[in-house]
Design an enzyme around this catalytic site. Structure first.
Site, short mmCIF file in Angstrom:
data_model
loop_
_atom_site.label_atom_id
_atom_site.label_comp_id
_atom_site.label_asym_id
_atom_site.label_seq_id
_atom_site.Cartn_x
_atom_site.Cartn_y
_atom_site.Cartn_z
N HIS A 78 -5.28 -3.35 2.56
CA HIS A 78 -5.64 -4.07 3.79
C HIS A 78 -6.34 -5.40 3.50
O HIS A 78 -7.31 -5.78 4.15
CB HIS A 78 -6.51 -3.20 4.70
CG HIS A 78 -5.80 -2.00 5.24
ND1 HIS A 78 -5.35 -0.98 4.42
CD2 HIS A 78 -5.46 -1.65 6.51
CE1 HIS A 78 -4.77 -0.05 5.16
NE2 HIS A 78 -4.80 -0.44 6.42
N ARG A 100 0.84 -1.22 0.00
CA ARG A 100 0.00 0.00 0.00
C ARG A 100 0.88 1.26 0.00
O ARG A 100 0.51 2.28 -0.60
CB ARG A 100 -0.95 0.01 1.20
CG ARG A 100 -0.27 0.05 2.55
CD ARG A 100 -1.23 0.26 3.69
NE ARG A 100 -0.56 0.14 4.98
CZ ARG A 100 -0.84 0.87 6.04
NH1 ARG A 100 -1.80 1.78 5.99
NH2 ARG A 100 -0.20 0.70 7.18
N ARG A 154 -1.44 -4.36 4.14
CA ARG A 154 -1.14 -3.39 5.19
C ARG A 154 0.29 -3.53 5.71
O ARG A 154 0.95 -2.54 6.00
CB ARG A 154 -2.12 -3.60 6.36
CG ARG A 154 -1.88 -2.71 7.55
CD ARG A 154 -2.78 -3.11 8.71
NE ARG A 154 -2.68 -2.18 9.83
CZ ARG A 154 -3.31 -2.34 10.99
NH1 ARG A 154 -4.10 -3.39 11.16
NH2 ARG A 154 -3.17 -1.46 11.96
N GLU A 206 -19.25 3.34 -0.46
CA GLU A 206 -18.42 2.65 -1.44
C GLU A 206 -19.14 2.36 -2.76
O GLU A 206 -18.56 2.48 -3.84
CB GLU A 206 -17.89 1.34 -0.83
CG GLU A 206 -16.89 1.55 0.29
CD GLU A 206 -17.53 1.82 1.66
OE1 GLU A 206 -16.79 2.02 2.63
OE2 GLU A 206 -18.79 1.82 1.73
N SER A 211 -4.86 5.70 5.33
CA SER A 211 -4.57 4.27 5.43
C SER A 211 -4.28 3.64 4.07
O SER A 211 -3.39 2.79 3.93
CB SER A 211 -5.75 3.54 6.08
OG SER A 211 -5.93 3.97 7.41
#
Length: 312
Positions: free
Chosen positions: A106, A7, A164, A55, A34
């Protein structure tokens, strides 16, 4: 060796390429720190859209932008992208074959302490089942950057699976080349072929080293593109070794293992043993502990190889 999360590599690559290509637009579902799309926002704020925790709507907006000639990159956690956004990805993006890049972070068990509700171990299965969708799972930061460059040039829907936790760099050879749909042969061996994707490529190489010390020679294939899968490389490996072990940070149902088994069954049947999550939900814990608890380590790959050699 320093470990870099895929990421992190995604965020840096997107920021750099966004400055070079003015058609790139980034949408995020209120998770930009994130997902690392915040890196793009720093340098291309006028082309960054925070869509909030909606989303499905985000996927539909991306479809609209793509229909106007933009190249939308859509990011959120894999659980939300593949889960909450599935219908819009299917009907609004893939059905009309629009140029939207869903880059989901993630993914897998290594989300860690967030637990089962956030550990997407079904996303590869979901995304590869949709017609027109390309599915990519990079093994390290180098491959992530190459994958992002490749999907910008590719005209059509893409799903890129990102993690992640930090992972070692694997693809450091000067002759490394990323091509959508083409496996990367990392090691040659005659006794078994270990086919891995994502973070499990590193574990596959470690397993091959362990097996080599015991006189077992393993081919290691990095299948970074789950769909379209490199059938030629898989069938050649089946012919050469007579045994395949797959490794993935995903449910063994519907993921890499299933895709490889489908290919082998149709073309050159040999035993296929699958290392992955055994059709169960995850739990909260530290990433390394979870990989061990759910049988996703190099030691588990070695055990699978030895079991396969007994029935080969």
């Amino acid at each position: 060796m320093a470990k870099i999360a895929t990421r992190e590599a995604y965020g840096k690559s997107l920021a750099r390429m966004g400055q070079e290509n003015k058609n790139i637009v980034v949408l995020d579902a209120d998770l930009s720190k994130s997902t690392k799309t915040a890196e793009f926002k720093k340098v291309c704020e006028d082309r960054f859209l925070n869509m909030g925790i909606a989303e499905g709507n985000m996927m539909s907006v991306a479809a609209g932008l793509a229909s106007c000639g933009k190249i939308p990159f859509v990011s959120t956690f894999a659980m939300f992208a593949a889960g909450r956004g599935f219908e819009q990805i299917r009907n609004s993006i893939c059905y009309p074959k629009l140029n939207v890049k869903v880059c989901a972070t993630h993914a897998g068990l290594t989300v860690g302490e967030d637990g089962a509700s956030h550990q997407a171990i079904e996303d590869i299965s979901l995304m590869r089942s949709i017609p027109n969708m390309v599915v990519i799972s990079p093994s390290d930061a180098i491959e992530t950057e190459a994958a992002i460059e490749a999907i910008i040039k590719y005209n059509g829907p893409c799903y890129v699976r990102l993690g992640r936790s930090g992972v070692p760099e694997i693809n450091t050879n000067s002759d490394y080349k990323f091509e959508i749909g083409k496996a990367v042969n990392l090691r040659e061996g005659k006794d078994v072929c270990i086919i891995a994707t994502g973070i499990m490529v590193d574990a596959a190489l470690e397993a091959a080293n362990t097996l080599s010390e015991e006189g077992i020679k393993a081919t290691v294939l990095n299948i970074h593109t789950i769909k379209p899968i490199d059938e030629e490389a898989i069938v050649n490996a089946a012919r050469k070794t007579g045994l395949i072990v797959t490794a993935e940070e995903h449910n063994i149902i519907g993921g890499l293992g299933s895709a490889v088994a489908e290919t082998v069954t149709a073309n050159y049947p040999v035993p296929v043993l699958r290392v992955g999550v055994k059709d169960t939900f995850g739990e909260s814990g530290k990433p390394a502990d979870l990989l061990k608890a759910y049988g996703l380590t190099s030691e588990d790959i070695v055990k699978a190889v030895k079991k396969g050699l007994e029935i080969k």
